[in-house]
Design an enzyme around this catalytic site. Structure first.
Site, PDB file in Angstrom:
ATOM      1  N   LYS A   1       2.651   2.286  -3.272  1.00  0.00           N
ATOM      2  CA  LYS A   1       1.977   2.630  -4.462  1.00  0.00           C
ATOM      3  C   LYS A   1       1.047   3.892  -4.167  1.00  0.00           C
ATOM      4  CE  LYS A   1      -1.969  -0.400  -4.157  1.00  0.00           C
ATOM      5  NZ  LYS A   1      -2.989   0.293  -3.735  1.00  0.00           N
TER       6      LYS A   1
ATOM      7  N   LYS B   1       6.614  -6.876   6.698  1.00  0.00           N
ATOM      8  CA  LYS B   1       6.489  -6.784   8.134  1.00  0.00           C
ATOM      9  C   LYS B   1       6.026  -8.261   8.710  1.00  0.00           C
ATOM     10  CE  LYS B   1       2.394  -4.933   9.164  1.00  0.00           C
ATOM     11  NZ  LYS B   1       0.943  -4.329   9.224  1.00  0.00           N
TER      12      LYS B   1
ATOM     13  N   CYS C   1       0.845  -1.327   0.053  1.00  0.00           N
ATOM     14  CA  CYS C   1       0.072  -0.023  -0.116  1.00  0.00           C
ATOM     15  C   CYS C   1       0.514   1.399  -0.033  1.00  0.00           C
ATOM     16  CB  CYS C   1      -1.061   0.004   1.063  1.00  0.00           C
ATOM     17  SG  CYS C   1      -2.387  -1.098   1.106  1.00  0.00           S
TER      18      CYS C   1
HETATM   19  P1  NAD Z   1      -4.554  -8.803  -3.706  1.00  0.00           P
HETATM   20  O1  NAD Z   1      -4.037  -8.827  -4.982  1.00  0.00           O
HETATM   21  O2  NAD Z   1      -4.367  -9.650  -2.572  1.00  0.00           O
HETATM   22  O3  NAD Z   1      -6.107  -9.404  -4.295  1.00  0.00           O
HETATM   23  C1  NAD Z   1      -6.827  -8.902  -5.507  1.00  0.00           C
HETATM   24  C2  NAD Z   1      -7.552 -10.017  -5.937  1.00  0.00           C
HETATM   25  O4  NAD Z   1      -8.388  -9.437  -6.968  1.00  0.00           O
HETATM   26  C3  NAD Z   1      -6.480 -11.255  -6.601  1.00  0.00           C
HETATM   27  O5  NAD Z   1      -7.160 -12.444  -5.939  1.00  0.00           O
HETATM   28  C4  NAD Z   1      -7.111 -10.988  -8.041  1.00  0.00           C
HETATM   29  O6  NAD Z   1      -7.133 -12.461  -8.829  1.00  0.00           O
HETATM   30  C5  NAD Z   1      -8.423 -10.629  -8.066  1.00  0.00           C
HETATM   31  N1  NAD Z   1      -8.853  -9.902  -9.271  1.00  0.00           N
HETATM   32  C6  NAD Z   1      -8.284  -9.196 -10.350  1.00  0.00           C
HETATM   33  N2  NAD Z   1      -9.073  -8.960 -11.088  1.00  0.00           N
HETATM   34  C7  NAD Z   1     -10.180  -9.467 -10.949  1.00  0.00           C
HETATM   35  C8  NAD Z   1     -11.559  -9.327 -11.619  1.00  0.00           C
HETATM   36  N3  NAD Z   1     -11.813  -8.835 -12.462  1.00  0.00           N
HETATM   37  N4  NAD Z   1     -12.681 -10.008 -10.970  1.00  0.00           N
HETATM   38  C9  NAD Z   1     -12.452 -10.530  -9.795  1.00  0.00           C
HETATM   39  N5  NAD Z   1     -11.321 -10.849  -8.986  1.00  0.00           N
HETATM   40  C10 NAD Z   1     -10.418 -10.143  -9.838  1.00  0.00           C
HETATM   41  O7  NAD Z   1      -5.118  -7.212  -3.445  1.00  0.00           O
HETATM   42  P2  NAD Z   1      -5.348  -6.969  -1.877  1.00  0.00           P
HETATM   43  O8  NAD Z   1      -4.104  -6.553  -1.140  1.00  0.00           O
HETATM   44  O9  NAD Z   1      -6.559  -7.443  -1.202  1.00  0.00           O
HETATM   45  O10 NAD Z   1      -5.894  -5.145  -2.544  1.00  0.00           O
HETATM   46  C11 NAD Z   1      -7.080  -5.001  -2.911  1.00  0.00           C
HETATM   47  C12 NAD Z   1      -7.237  -3.385  -2.984  1.00  0.00           C
HETATM   48  O11 NAD Z   1      -7.485  -3.046  -1.410  1.00  0.00           O
HETATM   49  C13 NAD Z   1      -6.229  -2.579  -3.396  1.00  0.00           C
HETATM   50  O12 NAD Z   1      -6.653  -1.654  -4.018  1.00  0.00           O
HETATM   51  C14 NAD Z   1      -5.432  -2.382  -2.093  1.00  0.00           C
HETATM   52  O13 NAD Z   1      -4.722  -0.986  -2.337  1.00  0.00           O
HETATM   53  C15 NAD Z   1      -6.345  -2.090  -1.073  1.00  0.00           C
HETATM   54  N6  NAD Z   1      -5.953  -2.196   0.254  1.00  0.00           N
HETATM   55  C16 NAD Z   1      -5.236  -3.331   0.389  1.00  0.00           C
HETATM   56  C17 NAD Z   1      -4.665  -3.413   1.724  1.00  0.00           C
HETATM   57  C18 NAD Z   1      -3.913  -4.361   2.213  1.00  0.00           C
HETATM   58  O14 NAD Z   1      -3.245  -4.421   3.386  1.00  0.00           O
HETATM   59  N7  NAD Z   1      -3.668  -5.593   1.178  1.00  0.00           N
HETATM   60  C19 NAD Z   1      -5.241  -2.482   2.882  1.00  0.00           C
HETATM   61  C20 NAD Z   1      -6.268  -1.638   2.484  1.00  0.00           C
HETATM   62  C21 NAD Z   1      -6.549  -1.344   1.236  1.00  0.00           C
END
Ligand code: NAD
Length: 441
Positions: free
Chosen positions: A266, A324, A263
């Protein structure tokens, strides 16, 4: 209430599992069919403490299910959450919205009856309105509202963060959508979690502003750590003294090798690009990003300097790969950046991490050895570097480390040991922001 998660990664899975725990009927969908199949069998693809049990329990109670058919996932849902990745776009660092727009284009076809589309992914200002237009174009008959509900959970503590957040931010413009999403979050609100309702743009920007501010706090203490090393001060004393001031707060003032993760890097890059598009500059955020790059490079210099530049035939053990502890996520991990630079300098590297090995094998350069246990990293090594503060690394038998190493240097880039203790064992100790000795001594 029936809800659907589009995207079953860290955020989609944790949110889906927690909402089901609070009583909603949750369907999780992902384009990765293998992942969905595994999850349906109760096999959780990521490491997040407590998540497997939460998923298995709610699967068994039929409150949670995993499907790879989008129509089934979407058609009866009251609220459809978008929780797909928004990684940095190649070239300009802006958020790559391909996954969001692809997901929306596909799901729009199956909307029937009134539904609320909730952006949980971190997306630049203006995305909710673009999503709205995209749905209208794809399915002019659709009856829907778009809401922005950014997520603030931290990996490693994601379940407790989701269940007991400091706040819930909801950007919403229709009373109907507000009432539906308010009802979904009611169990948390009963625990007196504040819900901040705002407009769409503000909700989107709150997420970026929060992450950029936290990144800035880390960069601030990391910059001070460099000054502390020069002037003979202790950065932990500085952090403690600053943190006692309630206006500052004591969180995010721990020095280290720089921030990382999926996070902060990016989101800071995307925020800078967003400002640029509006012909504005966010000078503080620019500086925080620059300071972070500097801190990571400074750690490499620290190691090479202690080795006196003689890297030929040198072997270093590295403890930690994830950004982490308590996660398997190595995205933008400073450990990976530092290891890659050490390899480039010609040093032989051996690594161990409790959860990050599988992902790291795919991206670390050939020649890096992956040890099965902590011990393998220091046996015969010239130096040992602690890159991530896993509990397993906090209580090393330092006498054994000293005996089994070929060299005698410990680089503690997370400051989890005390200099006196380490040096009394005969190891040379290098850490972050705690000077070797006081000036005038
Ligand atoms: P991730 O990469 O772990 O998961 C994303 C998932 O989306 C993957 O499993 C992928 O296969 C799926 N995907 C991609 N395209 C798709 C589609 N068209 N239809 C259905 N599924 C699809 O990502 P994440 O870490 O869970 O992050 C998701 C969002 O949340 C990002 O915008 C991130 O910035 C935000 N976010 C992440 C965190 C964190 O700690 N990881 C915290 C807060 C916010």
């Amino acid at each position: 209430m029936k809800i659907t998660m589009i995207g079953s990664g860290y955020v989609g899975l944790v949110s889906g599992a927690c909402f089901s725990e609070f009583g909603a009927i949750v369907t999780c969908y992902d384009v990765d069919k293998n992942k969905i199949e595994d999850l349906g069998g109760g096999n959780v693809s990521i490491y997040e403490p407590g998540l497997d049990t939460l998923i298995q329990t709610n699967l068994a109670e039929n409150k949670l299910k995993f499907v790879s058919d989008l129509k089934t996932a979407v058609q009866d849902a009251d609220l459809i959450f978008i929780a797909v990745g928004t990684p940095s776009r190649r070239g300009d660092g802006y958020a790559d919205l391909t996954y969001v727009f692809d997901a929306v284009t596909e799901l729009a076809k199956y909307l029937s009856g009134y539904s609320v589309i909730v952006n949980k992914s971190t997306v630049p200002v203006g995305t909710a309105r673009k999503v709205s237009k995209l749905i209208q174009t794809t399915n002019p008959a659709a009856d829907f509202d778009v809401v922005s509900n950014p997520e603030f959970l931290r990996e490693g503590a994601a379940i407790s963060d989701f269940m007991r957040p400091d706040r819930i931010v909801i950007g919403v413009e229709s009373e109907r959508a507000k009432s539906l999403i308010g009802e979904l979050y009611r169990p948390l609100n009963l625990r007196e979690t504040p819900i901040l309702f705002t407009d769409l743009e503000s909700a989107e920007l709150i997420k970026y502003a929060s992450n950029a501010f936290l990144a800035t706090k880390i960069s601030f203490i990391n910059e001070l750590s460099e000054l502390c090393e020069s002037v003979g001060a202790d950065v932990h004393a500085i952090a403690k003294g600053m943190g006692m001031d309630k206006r500052i707060g004591d969180k995010f003032l721990h020095p280290g090798p720089g921030y990382g993760g999926s996070c902060f890097p990016k989101d800071a890059a995307a925020l800078l690009h967003m400002a640029n598009l509006s012909e504005k500059r966010l000078r503080i955020v620019e500086a925080a990003v620059e300071a972070n790059t500097h801190q990571q490079k400074r750690m490499v210099t620290k190691i090479l300097t202690a080795l006196k530049g003689k890297v030929e035939g040198k072997e270093i053990g590295c403890l930690g790969l994830t950004f982490k502890p308590e996660t398997d996520d190595i995205r933008e991990s400073p450990a990976i950046t530092i290891i890659k630079e050490l390899v480039e300098s010609g040093i032989k590297i051996k690594v161990f991490d409790p959860k990050g090995m599988a992902a790291a094998r795919k991206i670390l350069p050939p020649g890096v050895s992956f040890c099965e246990r902590v011990d393998g990293t220091f046996q015969g090594a010239d130096a040992l570097v602690i890159l991530t503060e896993w509990n397993a690394f906090r209580g090393l038998d330092l006498n054994k480390v000293r005996e089994q190493m070929r060299g005698n240097i410990l680089f503690d880039l997370r400051n989890i040991y005390e200099r006196d203790v380490v040096e009394s064992i005969g190891l040379r100790y290098f850490c972050v922001g705690r000077a070797a000795k006081k000036l005038n001594q």
